[in-house]
Design a protein around this motif. Structure first.
Motif, mmCIF file in Angstrom:
data_model
loop_
_atom_site.group_PDB
_atom_site.id
_atom_site.type_symbol
_atom_site.label_atom_id
_atom_site.label_comp_id
_atom_site.label_asym_id
_atom_site.label_seq_id
_atom_site.Cartn_x
_atom_site.Cartn_y
_atom_site.Cartn_z
ATOM 1 N N ALA A 34 53.677 29.308 -10.182
ATOM 2 C CA ALA A 34 53.742 28.666 -11.498
ATOM 3 C C ALA A 34 54.966 29.170 -12.269
ATOM 4 O O ALA A 34 55.652 28.388 -12.947
ATOM 5 C CB ALA A 34 52.461 28.959 -12.280
ATOM 6 N N LEU A 35 55.254 30.445 -12.144
ATOM 7 C CA LEU A 35 56.425 31.003 -12.850
ATOM 8 C C LEU A 35 57.726 30.463 -12.279
ATOM 9 O O LEU A 35 58.661 30.141 -13.017
ATOM 10 C CB LEU A 35 56.423 32.534 -12.776
ATOM 11 N N SER A 36 57.767 30.367 -10.961
ATOM 12 C CA SER A 36 58.985 29.875 -10.330
ATOM 13 C C SER A 36 59.241 28.407 -10.711
ATOM 14 O O SER A 36 60.364 28.006 -11.019
ATOM 15 C CB SER A 36 58.859 30.092 -8.821
ATOM 16 N N GLU A 37 58.150 27.624 -10.730
ATOM 17 C CA GLU A 37 58.276 26.211 -11.138
ATOM 18 C C GLU A 37 58.738 26.112 -12.588
ATOM 19 O O GLU A 37 59.592 25.298 -12.934
ATOM 20 C CB GLU A 37 56.908 25.493 -11.003
ATOM 21 N N TYR A 38 58.156 26.958 -13.427
ATOM 22 C CA TYR A 38 58.501 26.874 -14.855
ATOM 23 C C TYR A 38 59.948 27.310 -15.105
ATOM 24 O O TYR A 38 60.623 26.770 -15.982
ATOM 25 C CB TYR A 38 57.520 27.677 -15.725
ATOM 26 N N GLU A 39 60.426 28.244 -14.303
ATOM 27 C CA GLU A 39 61.835 28.670 -14.436
ATOM 28 C C GLU A 39 62.764 27.475 -14.149
ATOM 29 O O GLU A 39 63.760 27.260 -14.846
ATOM 30 C CB GLU A 39 62.147 29.834 -13.490
ATOM 31 N N LEU A 80 64.542 31.553 -18.777
ATOM 32 C CA LEU A 80 63.326 32.325 -18.471
ATOM 33 C C LEU A 80 63.704 33.476 -17.545
ATOM 34 O O LEU A 80 64.397 33.273 -16.544
ATOM 35 C CB LEU A 80 62.270 31.432 -17.797
ATOM 36 N N ALA A 81 63.287 34.673 -17.907
ATOM 37 C CA ALA A 81 63.545 35.829 -17.044
ATOM 38 C C ALA A 81 62.239 36.559 -16.764
ATOM 39 O O ALA A 81 61.391 36.708 -17.645
ATOM 40 C CB ALA A 81 64.524 36.784 -17.729
ATOM 41 N N ILE A 82 62.091 36.982 -15.523
ATOM 42 C CA ILE A 82 60.920 37.781 -15.151
ATOM 43 C C ILE A 82 61.354 39.248 -15.126
ATOM 44 O O ILE A 82 62.342 39.597 -14.465
ATOM 45 C CB ILE A 82 60.382 37.366 -13.768
ATOM 46 N N THR A 128 44.843 31.359 -11.965
ATOM 47 C CA THR A 128 44.250 30.173 -12.604
ATOM 48 C C THR A 128 44.807 29.979 -14.016
ATOM 49 O O THR A 128 45.280 28.901 -14.373
ATOM 50 C CB THR A 128 42.707 30.350 -12.676
ATOM 51 N N THR A 129 44.737 31.042 -14.828
ATOM 52 C CA THR A 129 45.098 30.893 -16.258
ATOM 53 C C THR A 129 46.584 30.570 -16.449
ATOM 54 O O THR A 129 46.941 29.745 -17.283
ATOM 55 C CB THR A 129 44.756 32.174 -17.043
ATOM 56 N N LEU A 130 47.437 31.224 -15.672
ATOM 57 C CA LEU A 130 48.878 31.022 -15.852
ATOM 58 C C LEU A 130 49.281 29.616 -15.423
ATOM 59 O O LEU A 130 50.093 28.952 -16.075
ATOM 60 C CB LEU A 130 49.642 32.085 -15.048
ATOM 61 N N GLN A 131 48.656 29.174 -14.323
ATOM 62 C CA GLN A 131 48.957 27.824 -13.837
ATOM 63 C C GLN A 131 48.539 26.783 -14.886
ATOM 64 O O GLN A 131 49.288 25.848 -15.168
ATOM 65 C CB GLN A 131 48.210 27.587 -12.524
ATOM 66 N N LYS A 132 47.386 27.015 -15.494
ATOM 67 C CA LYS A 132 46.896 26.083 -16.518
ATOM 68 C C LYS A 132 47.806 26.132 -17.757
ATOM 69 O O LYS A 132 48.154 25.096 -18.327
ATOM 70 C CB LYS A 132 45.452 26.468 -16.892
ATOM 71 N N ALA A 133 48.212 27.339 -18.139
ATOM 72 C CA ALA A 133 49.032 27.493 -19.349
ATOM 73 C C ALA A 133 50.420 26.883 -19.184
ATOM 74 O O ALA A 133 50.978 26.337 -20.127
ATOM 75 C CB ALA A 133 49.147 28.967 -19.704
ATOM 76 N N LEU A 134 50.974 26.991 -17.980
ATOM 77 C CA LEU A 134 52.347 26.513 -17.764
ATOM 78 C C LEU A 134 52.380 25.094 -17.202
ATOM 79 O O LEU A 134 53.456 24.503 -17.078
ATOM 80 C CB LEU A 134 53.105 27.453 -16.807
ATOM 81 N N GLY A 135 51.212 24.595 -16.861
ATOM 82 C CA GLY A 135 51.144 23.289 -16.186
ATOM 83 C C GLY A 135 51.398 22.109 -17.100
ATOM 84 O O GLY A 135 51.550 22.220 -18.289
#
Ligand code: BJW
Ligand code: ZN
Length: 272
Positions: A89-94, A104-106, A265-272
């Motif tokens: 999810a983070l990679s997609e959002y980047e 966006l930086a990790i 689950t939560t991060l995917q939902k938040a960034l989706g």
């Protein structure tokens, strides 16, 4: 202080959509759904040792073979896992951020390399990397990268932590991984307790902490400094911080959002 919003995905997405410079601070919890034990959870043990007791320069000084065997095991575990939904999810959002001219930086405390394997590009590794070594000869300090498993012949078939030490041959110092350039002993390229973080890594992280307009804190107990102070510093500037952790309680009362539950689950939902 503004009221903390718990599991407010809609409210978070409004903030997210307006953010131009996001930092995501990650810890061991983001990799737990990939099967990598967290540092302080039940899995924070190897054989009869607490991971925290082996992650010190003193432990390496007194027993380099033991510490290398521990890191050889950690490499083996990491190599046999895959990025999970939270990493993805983070990679997609980047990618989305990039296409919209946002940033966006990790900033990760993890050493397992899973963010990179998920396709993230803008990654700062605060505590080093399991697949890098650094020469212990102060005149050399050559940094190398390799994915060998085992890292050296001496650890062949020695990655099972359930096999008792006294049934295994002793590993001699001369059989441990050596520097390609000067043949001295190398050590894991990991920041152990009591050691300074790389100056440039810390400088870049501070710059992002001081300039971001949104901070996500994912799967970290927020007890290890200096990483533990990054999100509170963002909140002190009046910027929103959103925490994703299985715990119900936030790490800091100044955080605007808290999303309890598994971050896959939560991060995917938040960034989706
Ligand atoms: C989930 C989940 C799911 C699970 N979904 N969530 C100031 C004050 C006090 C102390 C210090 C200070 N400054 C420095 C210190 C000393 C020390 C320190 O902070 N100690 C504290 C323990 C008090 N810091 C240092 O020594 C640092 N050096 C430094 O500051 O140099 C200057 C200096 C030198 C000398 C003296 C004083 C200052 C270096 C720190 C290096 C840390 N390295 C380690 C080990 C190496 C890496 C390795 O081998 O793996 O890095 S420690 C270990 O902790 C590891 C981790 O990166 C790090 C953070 O742990 P993390 O990621 O938070 O994991 P856990 O297990 O703690 O938490 C997991 C979380 O996930 C939990 O919250 C779960 O609930 C959650 N979770 N599943 C969502 N599915
Ligand atoms: Zn060397």
């Amino acid at each position: 202080m503004a009221k903390r919003r718990i599991s407010d995905f809609e409210g978070f997405q409004k903030v997210l959509n307006n953010a131009k410079s996001i930092i995501v601070l990650t810890g061991a919890g983001i990799s737990s759904e990939s099967g990598i034990p967290t540092f302080r959870g039940e899995g924070g043990w190897w054989k009869t040792y607490r991971s925290a007791d082996l992650a010190t320069p003193q432990a390496f000084q007194s027993n380099p073979a033991l510490v290398w065997e521990f890191y050889n095991y950690r490499r083996h575990v990491a190599l046999n896992t895959h990025p999970n939904n939270a990493h993805k999810a983070l990679s997609e959002y980047e990618k989305k951020c990039k296409s919209e001219g946002h940033h966006l930086a990790i900033i990760t405390q993890n050493v397992d390399g899973l963010h990179k394997r998920a396709g993230s590009e803008n990654i700062i590794e605060l505590h080093g990397n399991l697949f890098k070594t650094i020469c212990t000869n102060r005149k050399c300090i050559f940094i190398d990268e390799n994915y060998d498993d085992p890292i050296c012949k001496a650890f062949k078939d020695r990655w099972d932590p359930n096999v008792k030490d006294d049934s295994l041959p002793v590993v001699m110092k001369e059989d441990l991984p050596k520097c390609k350039k000067c043949n001295s002993l190398v050590r894991p390229y990991i920041v152990w307790f009591g050691e300074n973080l790389d100056h440039e890594v810390l400088r870049k992280s501070r710059e992002l902490v001081e300039s971001c307009d949104l901070c996500l804190v994912v799967g970290t107990s927020s007890v290890v400094y200096p990483a533990a102070m990054f999100a509170p510093l963002v909140a002190q500037r009046g910027m929103p911080v959103a925490e994703f952790n299985i715990t119900e309680e936030p790490a800091d009362n100044s955080f605007a959002f808290h999303f309890p539950g598994k971050c896959g689950t939560t991060l995917q939902k938040a960034l989706g």
